[in-house]
Each structure stands twice: as C-alpha cells, then as structure tokens.
Write a protein that holds these residues in place. Structure first.
Motif, PDB file in Angstrom:
ATOM      1  N   MET A  11       0.670  -1.335   0.132  1.00 47.86           N
ATOM      2  CA  MET A  11       0.022   0.089   0.040  1.00 47.86           C
ATOM      3  C   MET A  11       0.988   1.187  -0.215  1.00 47.86           C
ATOM      4  N   PHE A  53       2.375   1.059  -4.848  1.00 50.67           N
ATOM      5  CA  PHE A  53       0.973   1.093  -5.294  1.00 50.67           C
ATOM      6  C   PHE A  53       1.042   2.280  -6.423  1.00 50.67           C
ATOM      7  N   THR A  69      -9.432  -3.738  -1.966  1.00 52.90           N
ATOM      8  CA  THR A  69      -9.518  -2.204  -1.734  1.00 52.90           C
ATOM      9  C   THR A  69      -8.650  -1.414  -2.630  1.00 52.90           C
ATOM     10  N   LEU A  70      -7.599  -2.164  -3.229  1.00 50.78           N
ATOM     11  CA  LEU A  70      -6.796  -1.355  -4.011  1.00 50.78           C
ATOM     12  C   LEU A  70      -6.862  -1.773  -5.663  1.00 50.78           C
ATOM     13  N   VAL A 111      -3.387  -3.077 -11.194  1.00 45.28           N
ATOM     14  CA  VAL A 111      -3.108  -2.167  -9.930  1.00 45.28           C
ATOM     15  C   VAL A 111      -4.396  -0.775  -9.925  1.00 45.28           C
ATOM     16  N   GLY A 112      -5.040  -0.677  -8.935  1.00 44.31           N
ATOM     17  CA  GLY A 112      -5.918   0.720  -9.194  1.00 44.31           C
ATOM     18  C   GLY A 112      -6.695   0.350 -10.257  1.00 44.31           C
ATOM     19  N   TYR A 167      -3.958  10.259  -1.830  1.00 39.57           N
ATOM     20  CA  TYR A 167      -3.608   8.985  -1.670  1.00 39.57           C
ATOM     21  C   TYR A 167      -3.449   8.717   0.145  1.00 39.57           C
ATOM     22  N   SER A 173      -8.675   3.129   4.392  1.00 37.53           N
ATOM     23  CA  SER A 173      -8.540   1.733   4.588  1.00 37.53           C
ATOM     24  C   SER A 173      -8.216   1.256   6.173  1.00 37.53           C
ATOM     25  N   ARG A 176     -11.812   1.255  -2.934  1.00 40.35           N
ATOM     26  CA  ARG A 176     -11.278   0.801  -4.210  1.00 40.35           C
ATOM     27  C   ARG A 176     -11.831   2.041  -5.276  1.00 40.35           C
ATOM     28  N   ALA A 194      -9.016   4.593  -4.644  1.00 40.18           N
ATOM     29  CA  ALA A 194      -7.947   4.036  -4.862  1.00 40.18           C
ATOM     30  C   ALA A 194      -7.635   4.291  -6.589  1.00 40.18           C
TER      31      ALA A 194
END
Lengths: 289, 707
Positions: free
Chosen positions: A34, A39, A119-120, A145-146, A233, A240, A265, A268
C-alpha cells in the motif's frame, strides 16, 4: 543473525541489485504493497527498483501480545522491480543466501498463491515461497493495480522478516527474537501489542471511527478534485486503516463490508488514474534516465 | 529416415494442478499437428515437472512427403479462344501459379469446363516446418489462469524462461516470448549443475536425472508412494491415502525426497478432522494412521530437497506444524468453554444473504423444512422428529466459533458443529446429523448416513437454492459462485440413493413461502416464476445424475417429457427403460414403436374434451378389440402402479403387449376419415392409448437407430 542484521542484509543485497533503499511510509497501512512506493510506482511504463521495510498494521491479527506468531503490527520487507527481470527467481534465491541460508541444505518451494487486494483494485499472480514448509515470502507478478492493467509488469517480493528471523535464530516465540544483541523483540514491542490489541478490539470509539472514515473519504475526493493525487492517496490509506479498526471492533456487517471495500477501491482507482495521467503529462521522466 | 523430437518448455513453477491438463493438450495437439504435416510420430511421451512441460516424439520422418496440389482457374471458354489458343486469362492464371501455359488442362465440372493446373509441391524438411507448429501449439495452450510478465504481452501460466527444441541432434529455429530455443536445459534449482547441454532427445531423461531432476511424473509418483509408505511404516503406521494430494505434491517437486516428522501427541485429543486438515490442507503433508484408522502423532512430507538435507528440513516442518496445531487447540478450548446452543443468539448478527435476514432466521426456517420433510417421509417418528428439530436449530452455530472462523479451517463447518454438539451433551443423533448436513460436498463425496442428516442436508440446500433464486442469483453456464449446481445435485443424490418419495415442487413452494418478504427494490421476479426456474434447474441436475448412472439422454428427455414431480418415481421409470434397452433391445423397440404411433397421429389434432369413445360408432371389429385390450392394459397398469412402489417393468410389459393390436388397428382402420364424428371417435381411442403410455414416458423423445 539478529532481526536488525537481517533487515540490513536485505538492504545491502537489494542495493547491490540496483534497488534504491526507501524508508517506511509514515501512515498506518496493512501491507507494504500500500505504500506509494509500490502502489503508485507500479503504474505506467517508468522503470522502478526499490526496497524498503514497511511496518504493517492488521488490527484483527492482534492477540494481546500472547500468541507466539501473531501481531497486530509487524514488518514487511518489500522489493518492487519494474519490469520484472528474467532472472528474478535466482535473484530472490540469492537474497536467501545473503541471509546465510545454504540452499542445498533446505527445501525451497514455489507454491501457487495468487494475490488480490480488493480495496486497491489490485491483483497478481505468483507463489508463496516455502522454506522447509514455512511460508517466508510472497512472490507476485502484478497484473492489475488501481483497476489499471500493468504494462510492463512489476514483480513484488514481500518477506516476513519476523518469521525468517525466528527460523534463523531457532526460536518459537516472537518475544524471544533478538532484535539486536542487546534487546529482544518482546522487550521492545510486547507492551505495544498488548495495548493496541485492547484498543483495536475493546475500546476504539466506533462512532468516532465512522465519522473519521466519512471525513477521510470526503477529503480524498476533494483532494482528487484539486488534482493532487499524492496527498489524496494519504486519505485513501487513512480510510483503509479506519475501516480495519471498525472491522476489529466487530462493527462491520457482511453487507457493509462489501460496500465499504467498493468505496475505498473507487478512491484508489481515481488516485491511480490521476497519478498516471500526471506522470504521462510530465513525459514519464524516469523513462529517460 | 526418421528422427526423434524433444521439446521442453522451461517455466517458473506452474501451479501443480495445471501441469497434467497442459500435458494432455500438448500431446493431442502435437499428434494432430504432426499428422497434418505428414510427419506423424511413431510414439509421443509427455513429461512434466513444476518447471517443465516436455514431450519426446519418436520416429518422425525427416522430410514431408511430396504433395500434389490442384488449383482451379477460369472457365475453359474464357481461357482459350476458338482456335484453342490461350487467352490473357489463361496466361494470367498460369503466371499466378508460377507454371507454364502448356501445363494447363481443362476438365469438366458441374458448372461446365474449367482450366486446372496441378502443382507439385516438394515436401519440406521437418526442421523447416516444426518450429511454426511448436510455436503455435505452445501459445494455444489454455490454462485456468494466465499472466503477463516483464514488458512482453504473451500470456502463459507462468513466465517462460527457456526452450529446448531438438530434432535428432539439431536445434530447431524457434523463438517464443523473447526466448530462443536451444539445447540447454536447466537442472534442479539448488542441486547439481545449473545448465545442462542435451545432445539429443535420447539422453534427455538421463542427463536431468544426473542433476536430481526426475522428469517422468509417473516415475516420481512411484518414488513418492514408495518412500512415503516406507516412512509411515517406520512411524508404526500406514499412509492415509489421498490421491489428489499425491498428484498435487508430485507436481510441486522435481526431486522427490520424503521426510518423516512428528508432533506432540496431546494434539491427538483434537478432532481428527482438524489435525488432518492442518496436515493435508495447510502443510500438504500426509497424516499417518494405525491399522484401526486412528491418527498417529506423525506425518510424512514430500520435499524437493536432497536426502542429505532431510534432518534440517524435517525439523523445519515440525516447527511449522506445531504452531498451527497449537492455534487449533486454542480455538478448541476457547470454543468448548460454552455449550453450542448458547451461540444461537450470536447467529442473529450474521447476515445470511442481503435482503434475506440472518442465520438465526435461516435456522428457524430449517426447523420448519425438516418438520415438513419428516411428515412427508416418516409420518410419526417422535425420536426422529425431536432429533431433526434440535439439529436444525443448532446446525449453523459452529459458524460463529473461533475454529470455523479461521479461514483455513472453515471447510470443517458442520464437522466441528458435530464435535461441539457432543461436548455440549447433545444426543449423539443430533451431533451426527449436524456433522454430516453439508454432505455431499461434491460429486466425489458420499451422502449423509443418518436419516436426520439426510433430511437436514436436503432442507439446508433447498433453503440456499430458493434464497439465491429468489434474489435472482441464478448460476450461468460459466459462473456459479454460490455452488448451486453442487447443492441441487446433492439434494438429487440423497433423494435417489435413499429412495425418498415426495413432491419436489411442494417442497420448493413451501421453502419459497417461508422465506422473509423481500424489500420491494429487490423483488424482481414473482414467486411463481422462481418456482418454475428452480424446477427447470433441477431437471438439468437430475438428467446429469442419470447420465452418470448410464441412462441415455433421450430416455431422460422422454421421462421428463411427461408430468413428473417425484424424483424417485421418475428415476425408477428411467431405470426400467434403460435396463430394457440394454437387456432386451427388441422388446424396447416394440414398446417405443407401440407408443409412438398413437402419439404421432393424435397430438397434432384438437380433440374436444367432451368427446369420449363411443363403441356404437365402431365400424371395424379391430376397434372393439383395441378398446378391450386398452381396458385390460389399463387395469394391469393400475395394478402395477398401485402400492408404495410402482412396478414399471410390469407397466412396460403391459404397454408393449398392445403393439400387435395397435399395429393391426392401423392396418384395418382408416383414422383420418372425412366424417368428423367417426374421426374424432377414433382419435379419442388413440389418445387414451397415448395417455396410458405417458404413465412411463413420452416415447416420441426416444431416438431409435435408423430413425
């Protein structure tokens, strides 16, 4: 090998492989993945090689300090390399040798274990690495990612330094781990585990946490609106962790869990898209390097 | 002259369960591909480890046979003028095929005369054509999950790191994902040489074995079994067999070395299932048991290390397994401090499915459903009734215990509930029913043994099914996240094996009726529609269960083609027809023929319900005969169908007996006559016959050979 020597040995080894050494990101988070160093930097075409320790908080894993293996705050040693090198498995095995492990005297195994962080909006494919039956590293090729497809693909290595050190020192309880020659892990951290477990499970103010979550979510959205993905971020990370605290207080129902994960999410994803667009506008500076 | 081919795809560790399916694809596609190229091999052998998918194809011709290819050109009229001289069209065609105009010939076709040319294509050397084939079939391999790596965009199960492609002693010119094929393979990760030169396919296995890698998975499996059994007997017991685990372990190692370890005997006080799950599920180790099937405090692990490392490795394994068992022991002591029944309240805070309340409410529905089933199937058995109600009430309580709350032990739900019911002093029958109410957990699993376990299992699965369907969570062909197919098949399996006879639709309707009322925004389909969808869904599951029992698809369709509501009854009909087709095909054909003709002629016609057969309208003696025979057959069918179990073999025999009469009737009597009264009267008689045949099945669905 003491705990701090182990960290130092990994630092030295990965520095020799061309990774720059970074430092822990100073906001509570559940895993080294994270950190913005992973990330955000895994996004886009710019090459990246980094290694760092990240203290990781998982409130539900607390055991009031009493379980020999479980902690609500522990460390992850994180390596991220983009694009993934062709000889990454050998590079990784080299790091074990650097820790004094004679590979021919052990059973090393790469056991399928795909990774997902809802969550990501992140997912990857890889293994958990077993050393004589014990999981010591998570080894992941990032695919997304994301919510964004990774191209090129980063490789992420996440070591569990406590487990590795316990194995190398031959102790069966984290409290007995030698942090340095002078002091043990337990002497340093037992009281913290005890108090934070009480806080996480028993006393954290649920109403306050719910308000905090809302506030952080609003701030993240506003900061995204202000075109500032990096500060935004920070607030995603705070959301989170606040969610994890609510969870450890048993205040999240099954339904709510799903909805809240989607909210994080969504944040993110927006941060990732904005960050990538800004790097692109800058002409992906690290590509020239 | 023929040569051997070696092709090895070197990869980072492929998931264990993906290796065998990939080898199977590679084998069949390589075989087909070689044959298509005119390079068929005399034998193909596959080899697989976590790091390599390999094949040796022996006896491949060094060169393709020459081929003659024929091309069609323009119509002859356009190609040659009246003098027979080639036109521009002919010259153009010859040029396009790279031949001389003199080589063109004309030939008659369905569409007139056309120009043709035959081109002789010399066969290519195998070294020229194999690379494209190998590349294509490598990239065409399908895996349950694929990935990308580095900055490439090829997808594979794991990164491809080396390729060996040798035809005889020659390296094939091949590149995939930036990796160029050569003769260099790799040895074991940490033992022996790292890089291994392979001179030719025949030394492949031997050269790798020298570094400790056993490429032949069949041989590895034998080695594992032999070593592991030996170690188990040294530990004073025998291996607890688990074929799936054996296969998985086989594809996690290249150099199998088994080791033996132990754990504190006090953990044997834990439920055996917990110890087995920790050993097999978490640590992928074999438990060891004595002759009575009781666990011993020992395990056998399969490692990828050299035998010299066995002691260090074994100690490591023991140190991993001990804390896992300690965790389980902690849960067990924590959970058993209070009786299972005291957890009922806690079920209220666990959501069942969004919109359909909590688990406490589900448990209450299960009590109603088991009571309903009990009334249908057992009438008044007080002990069973009490057992069922208590088991239904308690069966979800283990979901809020620490043991089942641990994700890695969650699969023990039910089993743990059974143990805790026992320690809470619940009757053994109740504990047993709770323990087995998730069974069958899949197609390989057996159904519950106790009647209470069976009924509770049917009730639980029915409630899951109606709840999901009610919410529109209906499985698609590709996705079934709630495992509803497995659940419905489980219900069908229990009903069939136990021979339970009851109305499936009545159960579904009752289960739907006692679900909580949905919030209006989630109410998408009516209860009636949901019932119909479920019946359709069950039809598919029943047909698939029959298929596994060797019942042909057309028989299944025929039986399902008439109104049915009782799975056991329908199964009896299907079984009788399938047995008859197998044991006495002639009788089966007669039965089908007899059933088909009346159906074919009457079903397209509209026969008003007011029409009954009026014998005063008969014109032929055969009409009277058929009516009498029908009445007699009806009586026999009624007799055979009365009683608790219908004797469908007898029903089938009676129906088949009608064939000569039906046959003669159609010879003597013209059914579709002008006179409407006569026609309808005849149709009515035949419709009654059709109806009687439908006691068993709709015979129009049967596919007869030659029909």
């Amino acid at each position: 090998m003491t705990f701090q020597q182990l960290i130092a040995a990994l630092d030295d080894y990965w520095a020799a492989q061309g990774c720059h050494k970074s430092y822990p990101y100073e906001i509570e988070m559940g895993a080294g993945t994270m950190s913005p160093d992973t990330f955000l930097r895994s996004l886009g075409p710019e090459p990246w090689r980094v290694a760092y320790v990240q203290p990781s908080r998982r409130p539900t894993d607390g055991r009031y300090g009493e379980n020999p293996y479980r902690l609500q705050r522990y460390f992850q040693y994180q390596v991220l390399i983009k694009p993934s090198p062709d000889d990454i498995q050998d590079m990784y095995l080299g790091s074990l040798v650097a820790l004094g492990i004679d590979l021919s005297d052990h059973d090393i195994r790469f056991v399928e274990d795909d990774w997902e962080a809802p969550t990501l909006g992140a997912a990857g494919v890889g293994w958990e690495v077993w050393l004589d039956g014990m999981e010591i590293t998570q080894f992941t090729y990032f695919q997304q990612v994301g919510g964004i497809q990774c191209n090129p693909v980063s490789i992420e290595l996440t070591y569990g330094p406590e487990r590795l050190a316990m194995y190398l020192q031959g102790v069966d309880d984290y409290r007995q781990l030698q942090w340095s020659q002078e002091i043990s892990y337990g002497e340093l951290r037992y009281q913290e585990e005890e108090q934070f477990s009480q806080y996480n499970f028993d006393t954290a103010d649920v109403q306050m946490l719910r308000r905090l979550f809302e506030m952080c979510e609003q701030e993240a959205l506003a900061t995204i609106q202000a075109d500032l993905p990096l500060p935004a971020y920070d607030y995603v990370l705070k959301c989170s962790h606040t969610f994890n605290l609510l969870d450890s207080r048993g205040a999240v129902s099954v339904t709510e869990r799903h909805g809240t994960i989607l909210r994080i999410r969504n944040l993110a994803r927006q941060v990732a898209e904005l960050y990538l667009a800004q790097r692109e506008a800058l002409g992906f500076p690290l590509l020239q390097a | 002259m023929s040569v051997d081919l070696l092709y090895e795809i070197g990869v980072e560790e492929i998931p264990a369960n993906a290796v065998l399916p990939a080898l199977a694809q590679l084998e069949s596609r390589l075989g087909d591909g070689l044959t298509e190229l005119g390079l068929a091999a005399s034998s193909i052998t596959m080899y697989g480890t976590p790091r390599r998918l390999a094949v040796i194809a022996k006896g491949i011709p060094e060169r393709q046979p020459d081929a003659v290819e024929q091309y069609k050109g323009p119509p002859a009229q356009q190609a040659f003028d009246e003098q027979g001289n080639p036109t521009k069209a002919a010259r153009g065609f010859a040029r396009s095929r790279n031949v001389d105009v003199a080589d063109l010939e004309t030939r008659a076709t369905d569409k007139g005369r056309f120009v043709f040319v035959q081109v002789r294509r010399p066969g290519q050397p195998a070294t020229e054509v194999l690379p494209a084939l190998l590349r294509q079939l490598t990239l065409a391999l399908s895996f349950p999950k694929t990935m990308r790596w580095g900055d490439g965009d090829i997808e594979f199960a794991r990164p491809i790191r080396w390729l060996v492609a040798l035809l005889g002693d020659q390296v094939l010119d091949l590149e995939i994902a930036g990796v160029r094929a050569g003769r260099t393979s790799r040895g074991h990760r940490v033992m022996g040489e790292r890089f291994i030169e392979i001179r030719n396919p025949s030394e492949y296995q031997q050269r790798l074995a020298e570094t400790g890698v056993i490429v032949d998975h069949r041989q590895r499996q034998d080695m594992i079994l032999q070593q592991a059994s030996e170690l188990a007997s040294q530990a004073g017991g025998r291996l607890r067999p688990d074929f799936d685990l054996l296969t998985e372990l086989n594809f996690l190692v290249e150099c199998p070395t088994c080791i033996r370890g132990g754990f504190d005997p006090r953990y044997l006080e834990l439920p055996a299932e917990v110890v087995v799950t920790v050993l097999e599920g978490h640590q992928k180790a074999f438990p060891v048991e004595n002759d009575a099937g009781e666990l011993l405090p020992a395990f056998v692990a399969v490692t990828n290390a050299s035998p010299e490392a066995a002691d260090t490795v074994g100690e490591g394994w023991e140190r991993v397994i001990a804390p896992r068992l300690a965790d389980a022991e902690f849960y067990y002591h924590h959970d058993t401090r209070r009786p299972l029944g005291s957890r009922l309240e806690s079920l209220k805070r666990v959501t069942f499915l969004t919109g359909l309340g909590n688990l406490h409410q589900k448990a209450q529905r299960l009590e109603k459903l088991v009571a309903w089933l009990h009334t249908q199937l057992f009438g008044e058995d007080e002990v069973l009734h009490a057992t069922l109600c208590r088991a239904a009430q308690l069966c979800k309580c283990d979901l809020v215990t620490m043991m089942v709350g641990d994700l890695k032990l969650a699969e023990l739900q039910g089993v743990i509930g059974g143990h805790y019911a026992r320690t809470s002093g619940e009757p053994e029958l109740v504990a047993a029913a709770i323990a087995e109410h998730y069974r069958p957990r899949g197609p390989e699993d057996s159904i519950p043994i106790s009647p209470a376990g069976r009924l509770l299992s049917i009730a639980d699965k029915t409630d899951d099914l109606v709840a999901c369907f009610r919410l529109g969570l209906i499985p698609s062909s590709s996705a079934d996240p709630h495992g509803l197919r497995r659940q419905a098949s489980g219900i069908v399996e229990i009903i069939m094996r136990a021979g339970y006879s009851f109305s499936l639709m009545a159960l579904i309707e009752y289960a739907l009726q006692i679900l909580p009322t949905l919030p209006p925004d989630q109410e998408t389909v009516s209860i009636e529609e949901v019932g119909a969808e479920l019946k359709h869904f069950f039809t598919g599951r029943i047909q698939s269960a029959w298929e596994q029992r060797g019942i042909d698809y057309d028989i299944a369709r025929a039986v399902m083609g008439v109104p049915w509501d009782d799975v056991t009854d329908a199964t009896r009909r299907a079984t009788v027809l399938a047995d008859m087709r197998r044991d006495d095909p002639e009788a089966f054909t007669e039965l089908v023929t007899a059933g088909e003709r009346p159906a074919r002629i009457t079903r397209p016609e509209v026969i008003p319900p007011s029409i009954t057969v009026d014998s005063s309208l008969f014109e032929h003696p055969m009409e009277t005969t058929l009516l009498q025979e029908l009445k007699a057959a009806k009586e026999r069918v009624q007799e055979a169908s009365s009683g608790p179990e219908a004797d469908y073999a007898a029903v089938a025999a009676s129906l088949r007996g009608l064939l000569p009469h039906i046959h003669q009737y159609f010879v003597d009597v013209m059914v579709m006559v002008e006179d409407e009264r006569l026609r309808l009267n005849r149709l009515a008689l035949l419709a009654q016959i059709d109806e009687l045949f439908c006691t068993i099945a709709d015979f129009l669905e049967i596919v007869q050979p030659g029909s």
